[in-house]
Motif scaffolding. Structure first.
Motif, PDB file in Angstrom:
ATOM      1  N   ASP A 153       0.631  -1.224  -0.088  1.00 21.08           N
ATOM      2  CA  ASP A 153       0.180   0.105  -0.133  1.00 21.08           C
ATOM      3  C   ASP A 153       0.668   0.789  -0.008  1.00 21.08           C
ATOM      4  O   ASP A 153       2.091   1.423   0.644  1.00 21.08           O
ATOM      5  N   ARG A 435      -2.804   0.347  -3.726  1.00 27.55           N
ATOM      6  CA  ARG A 435      -1.992  -0.973  -3.819  1.00 27.55           C
ATOM      7  C   ARG A 435      -1.701  -1.286  -4.544  1.00 27.55           C
ATOM      8  O   ARG A 435      -2.298  -1.945  -5.969  1.00 27.55           O
ATOM      9  N   ARG A 454      -7.796   3.086  -3.450  1.00 25.83           N
ATOM     10  CA  ARG A 454      -8.758   3.115  -2.953  1.00 25.83           C
ATOM     11  C   ARG A 454      -8.684   4.458  -2.086  1.00 25.83           C
ATOM     12  O   ARG A 454      -8.182   4.926  -1.536  1.00 25.83           O
TER      13      ARG A 454
END
Length: 822
Positions: A153, A435, A454
């Protein structure tokens, strides 16, 4: 641009869309121009297209909260995040380097342990956490590769620099969702996708396939690699099923595998088949209840012994979860220098492990500037922003830090960048993180040219979490040259690759396909009987000649209604009972309950279902999302459910390969139809003479034979021709004898293909019906003949249930007396 009128990114953060002068960044301009040409209405339509695609394909993730489980539709922002070619080159190189460093660190921790001996890593960080698996010490994985796949991430700080936020080294999740996002958005903005020359994701998955095939210890045989999932209840089960289907790997659970003589086998309908590689989606602890976590119900007993013997590839190597600790971040720069001779190209976010006294003092002193996180991945503690803690909460946190310092890490709070999203209020700025994924190759790590983006749920939210309302984003990496579209298929197949039929069908898969067939047929039969009942309810039939009481009695005896309505029940009471039998998912035997059971069985074999299959399944399950409040609404839902059930039957007959799994699906349908036909006809024949006569028409409707009867006889239904059509006519696909013959043929093929003895139960059924004298129905009073045939049909129904149990024991649980053992 008018679209930018609503876009107001906050100051003090990097904005992915606009530069410091408020101008659109170069890589975004073609996409923004396309968005502008669509306008607000056009973008709203595209957003709806994205939502409809997610719903139709059943893309979901599971949320576990307060002891309850809920499956939620996946969330995807209709706008991708665009990354320029030169920036991607730097980012992907940094990720590949980081993966190589972590792979080398794992080799050292489970091997010579130089990093510990030289003081570059505190021993407490390795040996003092559950992530280090002592039984894995000294195991050398195939090719010396511990991290076959890797994910990290990353987030961009205010200065535009990327930082590593978290490493995922056990079973990195999200690549399948990234691929699904790409499939949807490429269809949503096809012109922009081509114009921006977006790099495809297929090369990454091809590399993964090649890597696993190369490393698996197949010893000259075609390698059989499976994807191991915890099961339907896992958060990301959709991704597991989607990836298995895309990669061509069988999707298996721990109970599908067994270990014999340090070799892993797949339990199939034909027997045991050796497994050469396992792409696992289980945490380290759960993989082997013999040597790791004894209470694991989803692992494979003896798996670690097979790994130790070099008989199977497991990705990633067991024990790799030790590197998911954020406490390692502060030590990685020195480790990277020692192992590779170069500095980390992408640093980790500044971190302080409180297990060191100086670090603990720093964390307490700078608490307002830090995020407090659990030090180890197995700790179920939420991240806490220090600046949110006031008064007693702050003092309590400091007390916890001092009491268990080794359990906490303080990380610098990065003001993450923001990116444009599209919603009800137009273009809005939201916090975003990525990610990224990498796969090991002989030449190092290859990074997927894309990512799982995200996005935070609100402008003020910092935590990127799907359960907290977050959204995903597709990430478009622009190519500097024209894009070559690649296929995941091998360039050239050899004789060794040729396959005819499916010989790797796990027993569990056969079981679920069998029950999928039964529930599909049961749903259709239930819908037909309820449609006949609702039709009589809506017509207001309630006199002495009404067949409604007989229909309600039949529904009760067929377990559709939990009780038979009282003779003096009001019309409203009857309507309430029937509506519940349609739409109450908690009522056993209801149509809604059947849809739920069907969806569950299909979900267990998700990787074998086509998109069309899933569209029909999802349509059917959504029919009962809202309560039905009138007979008219119920009739419409029943008609829709019946059509969806028929569609599923059509897909099974025309679209599925005739492998062993398909045979058990068809067996399930045949057994269910035979049972329900025999049971329903038996019920009607057991009625009184008057009730029987007035029930013949709805019996023909419920058996889908009313049109055939009218075409043949052109008269009011009578017992003899109805009995002949529904029981003895071997040309009618809705007749008992027809089902017996078809079922006998299917069982004969299965017994021949799988090497089992065939059952003689069907021969006895056929002989009993063949001996029945139909002329007995020509008597003035045919009650005796009706009751005699009813007894025969009741026995056929009972024997059909026994046959189903026998198949279950023989092929699925392998407990039948003549079941083969290995």
């Amino acid at each position: 641009m008018p679209l930018l009128d609503t876009y107001a990114p906050p100051t003090g953060r990097h904005d992915e869309l606009l530069d410091v002068d408020g101008k659109i960044r170069l890589q975004w301009r073609p996409l923004l121009a396309r968005m502008e040409s669509l306008g607000v209405d056009g973008l709203n339509a595209r957003a709806q297209l994205v939502a409809d695609s997610i719903l139709a394909d059943g893309i979901s993730y599971n949320v576990h909260a307060e002891g309850q489980e809920a499956r939620r539709p996946w969330e995807l922002d209709p706008l991708p995040l665009v990354i320029a070619p030169d920036e991607w080159q730097q980012l992907s190189s940094a990720v590949a380097q980081r993966a190589a460093v972590l792979n080398a660190l794992l080799a050292d921790l489970y091997g010579p342990q130089h990093m510990l001996a030289e003081g570059l890593l505190p021993p407490a960080l390795a040996f003092g956490q559950p992530g280090y698996k002592w039984p894995c010490r000294g195991i050398a994985p195939p090719g010396g590769i511990f991290l076959n796949t890797y994910a990290v991430d990353v987030a961009r700080g205010p200065n535009g620099r990327w930082w590593a936020i978290a490493d995922h080294t056990q079973s990195p999740a999200g690549a399948g969702y990234s691929l699904q996002n790409r499939i949807i958005l490429a269809k949503t903005f096809p012109d922009a996708f081509r114009q921006l020359q977006v790099r495809p994701l297929s090369d990454y998955f091809r590399t993964l396939l090649d890597s696993f095939a190369r490393l698996a210890p197949a010893e000259g045989d075609p390698p059989l690699i499976v994807l191991l999932t915890p099961g339907l209840g896992d958060d990301a089960y959709f991704e597991h099923a989607f990836l298995a289907r895309y990669l061509g790997y069988p999707l298996v659970e721990g109970r599908d595998l067994t270990v014999r003589d340090n070799t892993v086998y797949l339990k199939t309908l034909r027997g045991l088949r050796r497994i050469h590689g396992i792409l696992r989606r289980l945490e380290d602890d759960l993989c082997d209840p013999l040597e790791l976590r004894t209470d694991s119900a989803v692992g494979v007993p003896g798996l670690l012994a097979a790994v130790r013997a070099g008989r199977v590839l497991v990705s990633n190597a067991l024990g790799s979860g030790v590197l998911e600790s954020g406490a390692l971040f502060g030590f990685l720069p020195g480790i990277a220098e020692r192992l590779t001779g170069t500095a980390l190209a992408m640093p980790s976010v500044a971190s302080w492990w409180c297990g060191e006294a100086a670090a603990l003092d720093h964390v307490i002193e700078h608490l307002d500037e830090l995020i407090i996180k659990p030090a180890f991945s197995d700790m179920s503690l939420p991240a806490v922003f220090g600046h949110d803690l006031k008064g007693a909460e702050r003092e309590a946190m400091i007390a916890r830090l001092r009491a268990q310092p080794h359990a906490y890490v303080g990380q610098e709070w990065i003001r993450m960048s923001q990116a444009p999203t599209w919603g009800a209020n137009g273009l809005q700025a939201r916090t975003v993180g990525l990610r990224l994924f990498a796969v090991a190759t002989p030449d190092g790590f290859a990074v997927m040219p894309g990512a799982l983006g995200r996005v935070a749920a609100s402008p003020t939210q910092e935590v990127l979490s799907m359960p907290r309302g977050g959204t995903s984003k597709d990430v478009w990496v622009r190519a500097g040259t024209p894009v070559r579209r690649a296929s995941l298929l091998k360039r050239r197949l050899g004789v060794i690759d040729l396959v005819c039929g499916g010989s790797d069908v796990p027993s569990r898969v056969g079981d679920n396909l069998f029950w999928m067939g039964r529930y599909t047929e049961r749903s259709e039969a239930t819908a037909r009987l309820l449609r006949a009942t609702l039709g009589r309810l809506s017509s207001g039939e309630d006199d002495d000649d009404s067949c409604l009481p007989d229909l309600l009695a039949a529904c009760h005896q067929m377990d559709i209604l939990p009780h038979e309505p009282a003779a003096d029940a009001s019309a409203d009471e009857r309507e309430k009972d029937v509506l519940a039998a349609v739409c109450d998912p908690m009522q056993p035997g209801s149509l809604a309950n059947m849809a739920r059971q069907l969806n569950y069985s299909a979900g267990q074999v998700r990787e074998r279902m086509s998109s069309d299959n899933w569209h029909a399944l999802n349509r059917m399950s959504r029919l009962f999302d809202q309560p039905l409040r009138s007979v008219g609404q119920a009739l419409a839902a029943v008609d829709r459910a019946m059509l969806d059930s028929i569609s599923l039957a059509g897909f099974a007959l025309d679209d599925m390969t005739r492998d062993e799994g398909w045979r058990f699906l068809i067996l399930g349908r045949r057994i269910e139809r035979l049972y329900r036909l025999a049971a329903l006809i038996q019920i009607v024949l057991s009625f009184t003479d008057d009730a029987r006569d007035r029930s013949l028409e709805w019996l023909l409707e419920a058996s889908n034979a009313i049109v055939t009867y009218r075409a043949r006889y052109r008269r009011t239904p009578e017992v003899l021709p109805v009995v002949h059509l529904l029981v003895f006519d071997d040309t009618n696909p809705h007749a008992v004898v027809f089902q017996i013959n078809e079922l006998d043929s299917e069982l004969d093929r299965v017994a021949r293909d799988l090497g089992h003895h065939r059952t003689d139960a069907l021969d006895a059924m056929r002989a009993a019906l063949h001996q029945f004298d139909l002329t007995r129905f020509e008597a003035e009073n045919s009650s005796a003949a009706c009751h005699a045939l009813a007894e025969q049909l009741a026995k056929i129904a009972d024997d059909t249930s026994a046959l189903s149990e026998n198949l279950h024991e023989r092929y699925f649980t392998h407990t039948a007396p003549d079941a083969r053992t290995h």
